[in-house]
Design an enzyme around this catalytic site. Structure first.
Site, PDB file in Angstrom:
ATOM      1  N   LEU A  73      13.345  48.387  25.131  1.00 19.20           N
ATOM      2  CA  LEU A  73      13.837  47.022  24.960  1.00 19.20           C
ATOM      3  C   LEU A  73      14.901  46.790  26.019  1.00 19.20           C
ATOM      4  CD1 LEU A  73      14.319  46.813  21.065  1.00 19.20           C
ATOM      5  CD2 LEU A  73      12.360  46.011  22.402  1.00 19.20           C
ATOM      6  N   ASP A  74      14.981  45.557  26.535  1.00 18.80           N
ATOM      7  CA  ASP A  74      16.037  45.223  27.492  1.00 18.80           C
ATOM      8  C   ASP A  74      17.407  45.443  26.866  1.00 18.80           C
ATOM      9  OD1 ASP A  74      13.987  44.349  29.121  1.00 18.80           O
ATOM     10  OD2 ASP A  74      14.299  42.220  28.690  1.00 18.80           O
ATOM     11  N   VAL A  75      18.399  45.655  27.714  1.00 18.94           N
ATOM     12  CA  VAL A  75      19.781  45.819  27.247  1.00 18.94           C
ATOM     13  C   VAL A  75      20.198  44.626  26.390  1.00 18.94           C
ATOM     14  CG1 VAL A  75      22.190  45.922  28.001  1.00 18.94           C
ATOM     15  CG2 VAL A  75      20.476  47.304  29.163  1.00 18.94           C
TER      16      VAL A  75
END
Length: 312
Positions: free
Chosen positions: A144-146
């Site tokens: 997952l993106d930051v």
């Protein structure tokens, strides 16, 4: 002339396919460097064209000779056990650990990222992760993106790692996201089938690009507001920034996603400093038992507050 210690000197002709391309872009394409890294290399005089230093804007010609001195390889980042506030373990057994990832946390260490990671957080609370995969992302089967919150599964056993990697590769995992996007989608339910690759001119961004990797996003509008829509999203593929890129391409970027063209005024009104995007649910066959399992994550406080403002 030999390259400086720790650096690699390459000499080759400009391929026909790069004829007329800017020098920095050609170096980026040939050696897999970011556009910024390639431009820095050219500025330093480490990319010669037919023996001469040229500017980044120089248009290369097919057959011209390139002499490029590549930077020393960056050491792979290592996993450092570090407590991660807000990281919640939803489920764990000998094969998998499922977490609810908070905002501001990366899936695993990477060059240039010094903040907290899921892998480091799990190590800090005693979870042993599968050793398969590159050293810095062992056990990680998806990311997952930051700036994206929600459900994420990590493999603990080697057999689970292999089974989950295969399941994700062959699209046997049901990945559900909720997103709030600007405006109203037309049609309200649909599919975006558009290839994605690195943005041709902007580092750290991705884009719909001819010849990119196949990328398929299904969406269904759940609720509409005057300025935005809550959508349920199902991914067939899992490209970097896929949801963000696809909705931006439709001119309905995720609210708060300034990187991909969101309205900063709306983001400020809703109190958002990141994209309204949440990994809502994950369903797959448990790699140990073979049973179907589903894990769901509730909206975190910042997204829930923004949604409440839209509903007022």
């Amino acid at each position: 002339m030999s390259a400086p210690a720790g650096r690699d000197r390459r000499s080759l002709p400009v391929p026909d396919g790069l004829d007329g391309m800017r020098l920095d872009q050609a170096v980026s394409r040939l050696f897999g460097l970011s556009r910024t890294a390639a431009a820095t290399l050219v500025d330093a005089g480490d990319a010669l064209v037919d023996g001469a230093v040229r500017a980044n804007s120089h248009k290369v010609k097919a057959g011209s000779w390139l002499d490029v001195t590549l930077p020393a390889p960056v050491a792979a980042p290592t996993v450092v056990p570090q407590a991660v506030p807000g990281l919640r373990v939803v489920y764990a057994d000998d094969d998998i650990v499922v977490v609810d990832k908070p905002v501001g946390v990366a899936a695993h260490p990477s060059p240039g990222w010094s903040g907290p990671t899921v892998i480091g957080g799990l190590a800090a609370i005693g979870h042993t992760i599968a050793t398969s995969g590159a050293a810095e992302r062992q056990g990680v089967v998806h990311r997952l993106d930051v700036g994206t919150t929600g459900i994420m599964v990590v493999a603990k056993s080697e057999s689970a790692y292999s089974a989950l990697k295969r399941a994700f590769k062959y699209r046997e995992v049901d990945k559900r996201y909720h997103a709030v996007v600007q405006g109203h989608l037309d049609p309200l339910r649909g599919t975006v089938d558009a290839p994605i690759d690195r943005h041709p001119t902007h580092d750290y961004r991705w884009a719909v690009v001819s010849g990119g990797k196949p990328s398929i996003t299904h969406y269904d509008t759940v609720e509409a507001f005057p300025s935005a829509s809550l959508v349920d999203v199902r991914l067939e593929t899992g490209r970097t920034h896929q949801i963000r890129v696809h909705f931006s391409t439709l001119r309905h970027p995720c609210v708060g996603d300034l990187t991909y063209g969101a309205d900063p005024t709306l983001a400020a009104r809703l109190g958002l400093d990141r994209q309204w995007l949440h990994a809502r649910a994950l369903s797959f066959l448990h790699p140990g038992t073979g049973e179907q399992v589903t894990f769901v994550s509730e909206y975190p406080d910042d997204l829930a507050r923004a949604l409440a403002v839209l509903r007022d």
